[in-house]
Design a protein around this motif. Structure first.
Motif, mmCIF file in Angstrom:
data_model
loop_
_atom_site.group_PDB
_atom_site.id
_atom_site.type_symbol
_atom_site.label_atom_id
_atom_site.label_comp_id
_atom_site.label_asym_id
_atom_site.label_seq_id
_atom_site.Cartn_x
_atom_site.Cartn_y
_atom_site.Cartn_z
ATOM 1 N N GLN A 1 -0.870 -21.134 -20.086
ATOM 2 C CA GLN A 1 -0.997 -22.448 -19.587
ATOM 3 C C GLN A 1 -1.770 -22.699 -18.110
ATOM 4 N N ALA A 2 -2.955 -23.403 -18.900
ATOM 5 C CA ALA A 2 -4.151 -23.800 -18.038
ATOM 6 C C ALA A 2 -4.113 -24.144 -16.599
ATOM 7 N N ARG A 3 -4.605 -24.022 -15.415
ATOM 8 C CA ARG A 3 -3.900 -23.741 -13.846
ATOM 9 C C ARG A 3 -4.119 -26.133 -13.810
ATOM 10 N N PRO A 4 -4.058 -26.993 -12.925
ATOM 11 C CA PRO A 4 -4.386 -27.945 -12.673
ATOM 12 C C PRO A 4 -6.030 -27.766 -12.777
ATOM 13 N N ARG A 5 -7.131 -28.636 -12.809
ATOM 14 C CA ARG A 5 -8.242 -29.541 -12.576
ATOM 15 C C ARG A 5 -8.502 -29.693 -11.069
ATOM 16 N N GLY A 6 -8.725 -28.677 -10.235
ATOM 17 C CA GLY A 6 -9.250 -29.481 -8.900
ATOM 18 C C GLY A 6 -7.967 -28.495 -8.084
ATOM 19 N N ALA A 7 -7.316 -27.038 -8.137
ATOM 20 C CA ALA A 7 -5.902 -27.573 -7.681
ATOM 21 C C ALA A 7 -6.659 -25.447 -6.866
ATOM 22 N N GLU A 8 -6.802 -26.118 -6.141
ATOM 23 C CA GLU A 8 -6.827 -25.368 -4.758
ATOM 24 C C GLU A 8 -5.981 -24.293 -4.332
ATOM 25 N N GLY A 9 -5.880 -23.094 -3.964
ATOM 26 C CA GLY A 9 -4.568 -22.056 -3.642
ATOM 27 C C GLY A 9 -4.100 -22.020 -4.863
ATOM 28 N N LEU A 10 -3.012 -21.591 -4.674
ATOM 29 C CA LEU A 10 -1.340 -20.824 -5.730
ATOM 30 C C LEU A 10 -1.090 -22.053 -6.318
ATOM 31 N N THR A 11 -1.116 -22.274 -7.011
ATOM 32 C CA THR A 11 0.225 -22.814 -8.032
ATOM 33 C C THR A 11 0.519 -22.714 -8.735
ATOM 34 N N SER A 12 1.697 -23.235 -9.805
ATOM 35 C CA SER A 12 3.297 -22.665 -10.463
ATOM 36 C C SER A 12 1.973 -22.019 -11.667
ATOM 37 N N GLN A 13 1.312 -22.363 -12.168
ATOM 38 C CA GLN A 13 0.249 -21.521 -13.496
ATOM 39 C C GLN A 13 0.125 -19.887 -12.538
ATOM 40 N N ASP A 14 0.026 -19.597 -11.683
ATOM 41 C CA ASP A 14 -0.199 -18.525 -11.062
ATOM 42 C C ASP A 14 0.845 -17.591 -11.466
ATOM 43 N N VAL A 15 1.213 -16.998 -11.930
ATOM 44 C CA VAL A 15 2.283 -15.736 -12.302
ATOM 45 C C VAL A 15 2.347 -14.953 -13.301
ATOM 46 N N LEU A 16 2.420 -14.287 -13.182
ATOM 47 C CA LEU A 16 2.169 -13.037 -14.203
ATOM 48 C C LEU A 16 2.535 -13.070 -15.339
ATOM 49 N N SER A 17 3.414 -13.615 -15.193
ATOM 50 C CA SER A 17 4.162 -14.199 -16.604
ATOM 51 C C SER A 17 3.520 -15.507 -17.762
ATOM 52 N N ASN A 18 3.260 -15.842 -16.649
ATOM 53 C CA ASN A 18 2.119 -17.034 -17.157
ATOM 54 C C ASN A 18 0.138 -16.279 -17.621
ATOM 55 N N LEU A 19 0.186 -15.047 -17.220
ATOM 56 C CA LEU A 19 -0.935 -14.622 -17.723
ATOM 57 C C LEU A 19 -0.752 -13.953 -18.142
ATOM 58 N N ARG A 20 -2.706 -13.241 -19.114
ATOM 59 C CA ARG A 20 -2.391 -12.227 -20.538
ATOM 60 C C ARG A 20 -3.752 -11.277 -20.110
ATOM 61 N N CYS A 21 -4.044 -10.836 -20.276
ATOM 62 C CA CYS A 21 -5.031 -10.275 -20.438
ATOM 63 C C CYS A 21 -6.175 -9.747 -21.496
ATOM 64 N N LEU A 22 -7.232 -9.958 -21.228
ATOM 65 C CA LEU A 22 -7.665 -10.073 -23.143
ATOM 66 C C LEU A 22 -9.246 -8.918 -22.848
ATOM 67 N N CYS A 23 -9.958 -8.604 -24.099
ATOM 68 C CA CYS A 23 -11.060 -8.314 -24.269
ATOM 69 C C CYS A 23 -11.754 -9.654 -23.834
ATOM 70 N N ALA A 24 -12.958 -9.299 -23.850
ATOM 71 C CA ALA A 24 -14.246 -10.512 -23.826
ATOM 72 C C ALA A 24 -14.068 -11.251 -25.552
ATOM 73 N N SER A 25 -14.015 -10.114 -25.943
ATOM 74 C CA SER A 25 -14.219 -11.559 -27.032
ATOM 75 C C SER A 25 -13.480 -12.059 -26.899
ATOM 76 N N CYS A 26 -12.180 -11.361 -26.999
ATOM 77 C CA CYS A 26 -10.372 -12.141 -27.527
ATOM 78 C C CYS A 26 -10.841 -13.501 -26.719
ATOM 79 N N HIS A 27 -10.810 -13.438 -25.223
ATOM 80 C CA HIS A 27 -10.398 -14.149 -24.492
ATOM 81 C C HIS A 27 -12.341 -15.086 -24.648
ATOM 82 N N SER A 28 -13.682 -14.947 -24.945
ATOM 83 C CA SER A 28 -14.188 -16.209 -25.704
ATOM 84 C C SER A 28 -13.476 -16.529 -26.446
ATOM 85 N N ARG A 29 -13.741 -15.742 -28.162
ATOM 86 C CA ARG A 29 -12.778 -17.188 -28.496
ATOM 87 C C ARG A 29 -11.914 -17.332 -28.919
#
Length: 95
Positions: A39-67
């Protein structure tokens, strides 16, 4: 650079490192090198937000991230060029 400075912060580098350690492989099997917000971070947000938690992050290779970014976000925050259905797993559904 509003919003962009977060990705140069110590907070982001710490969180990114934790995510890559927890998820060293992309769902495709390649080595993960990018960390994506499900779930995207709010545009222009400074500092940590509620979206900046491990459960909202996924790790991807460069190709999958671009796609994923091109299909879902239209390319790094731009409006998608066409409507894309999103599956229950949060990935774009092609076809």
């Amino acid at each position: 650079m509003p919003g962009g400075s977060f990705y140069r912060s110590r907070d982001w580098h710490r969180l990114r490192g934790q995510a890559l350690k927890a998820q060293p492989r992309c769902p495709c099997g390649a080595k993960a090198t990018h960390v994506d917000h499900h779930q995207a971070r709010p545009r222009g947000a400074e500092g940590l937000t509620s979206q900046d938690v491990l459960s909202n992050l996924r790790c991807l290779c460069a190709s999958c991230h671009s796609r994923k970014t091109a299909l879902r976000d239209g390319g790094f925050g731009n409006a998608p060029s066409r409507r894309v259905a999103i599956g229950r797993d949060g990935w774009p559904v092609e076809g």
